[in-house]
Design a protein around this motif. Structure first.
Motif, PDB file in Angstrom:
ATOM      1  N   ILE A  90      -8.946  -5.511   3.844  1.00  0.00           N
ATOM      2  CA  ILE A  90      -9.253  -6.459   2.892  1.00  0.00           C
ATOM      3  C   ILE A  90      -7.824  -6.836   2.214  1.00  0.00           C
ATOM      4  O   ILE A  90      -7.827  -7.867   1.217  1.00  0.00           O
ATOM      5  N   GLU A  91      -6.989  -5.810   1.979  1.00  0.00           N
ATOM      6  CA  GLU A  91      -5.634  -6.109   1.296  1.00  0.00           C
ATOM      7  C   GLU A  91      -4.874  -7.062   2.072  1.00  0.00           C
ATOM      8  O   GLU A  91      -4.078  -7.661   1.501  1.00  0.00           O
ATOM      9  N   ASP A  92      -5.383  -7.758   3.512  1.00  0.00           N
ATOM     10  CA  ASP A  92      -4.432  -8.718   4.114  1.00  0.00           C
ATOM     11  C   ASP A  92      -4.837  -9.962   3.273  1.00  0.00           C
ATOM     12  O   ASP A  92      -4.077 -10.893   3.530  1.00  0.00           O
ATOM     13  N   LEU A  93      -6.068 -10.008   2.117  1.00  0.00           N
ATOM     14  CA  LEU A  93      -6.143 -11.115   1.564  1.00  0.00           C
ATOM     15  C   LEU A  93      -4.920 -11.612   0.450  1.00  0.00           C
ATOM     16  O   LEU A  93      -5.088 -12.525  -0.087  1.00  0.00           O
ATOM     17  N   GLU A  94      -3.773 -10.630   0.417  1.00  0.00           N
ATOM     18  CA  GLU A  94      -2.965 -10.568  -0.639  1.00  0.00           C
ATOM     19  C   GLU A  94      -2.106 -11.963  -0.488  1.00  0.00           C
ATOM     20  O   GLU A  94      -1.828 -12.610  -1.560  1.00  0.00           O
TER      21      GLU A  94
END
Length: 201
Positions: A90-94
Motif C-alpha cells: 500500500i506504501e507504493d501509493l506514495e
C-alpha cells in the motif's frame, strides 16, 4: 476531521483529492464512502466517472491509473477502493499522494486495522490526504452512542434500556445500528423506548 465534519465538508462540496479511511471499526468507513458515492456526482455522471475497486482484485498501479483519468462530462471523478487492507505494498501509493489528480476523489477504505503512524508513508498521508481513523468503541461508550443514534432518528430511550441493548449487542456498530433500525420500525417516535420494550423485542 471527525465523521460529522467530513460529511459536512462533502455536503458543502469542499472535496479532498484523497480520503484514506482506516480503523478497527468499519461502520464510519462505510458511512463516509457510501456518502461520497451517493452525493458527489449526479446520477447521470456516475456511469463514466465513478469506479469501485476491490483490494483483492487490484494493485497500486491499477488504482493510480484509474485515479489519473480525467472526468468525462463532469467536473469530478470518484474512485472508491474497498477492502484496501488486502492490497500488497500500500506504501507504493506514495507517488500518487505527492501528485494527485485534482479532479479525482480517491477514497481508500482500509478496514479492521490501522497504519503505523511512525512510518514515512503514514506521515505523508497526514500531510497530503484526509486521514480518518475509525476507532472501536469501548464497552462503556456504547450506551451513549445508542442514545445519540436514536436521538438523530427522532427516538428517545431510557438509560436502562440503552445499557441493556449495549450489553446484549456488544461493540460492533454495524450490528448495533442494524438492530436499532429494526427497533425504530416497531416503536412510534412519540413512544419512549423502555427496558420492557427491549426485553419484549
Amino acid at each position: 476531521m471527525n465523521y460529522k465534519e467530513i460529511i459536512s465538508s462533502i455536503s458543502n462540496k469542499d472535496f479532498h483529492p484523497i480520503y484514506f479511511l482506516m480503523g478497527e471499526e468499519p461502520f464510519y468507513i462505510d458511512k463516509i464512502s457510501d456518502y461520497i458515492a451517493e452525493n458527489v456526482l449526479e446520477s447521470q455522471e456516475k456511469e463514466f466517472n465513478q469506479s469501485v475497486l476491490y483490494g483483492k482484485e487490484v494493485d497500486i498501479a491499477q488504482i493510480i491509473a484509474e485515479a489519473k483519468q480525467f472526468p468525462f462530462g463532469s467536473t469530478h471523478r470518484v474512485v472508491i477502493v474497498k477492502e484496501a487492507q488486502n492490497i500488497k505494498n500500500i506504501e507504493d501509493l506514495e507517488s500518487y499522494l505527492n501528485n494527485p489528480q485534482p479532479s479525482t476523489l480517491l477514497v481508500i477504505c482500509y478496514k479492521y486495522k490501522k497504519l503505523d503512524k511512525r512510518k514515512k508513508f503514514t506521515k505523508t498521508l497526514v500531510k497530503k490526504a484526509l486521514l480518518f481513523e475509525s476507532k472501536r468503541l469501548y464497552d462503556n461508550q456504547v450506551p451513549d452512542w445508542i442514545a445519540k443514534y436514536l436521538t438523530e432518528k427522532g427516538h428517545k430511550i431510557e438509560e436502562k434500556a440503552s445499557f441493556m441493548l449495549a450489553e446484549f449487542l456488544g461493540t460492533e456498530l454495524v450490528n448495533i445500528s442494524n438492530e436499532l433500525d429494526k427497533l425504530t420500525l416497531i416503536v412510534k417516535k412519540e413512544e419512549k423506548i423502555t427496558a420492557s420494550i427491549v426485553e419484549k423485542n
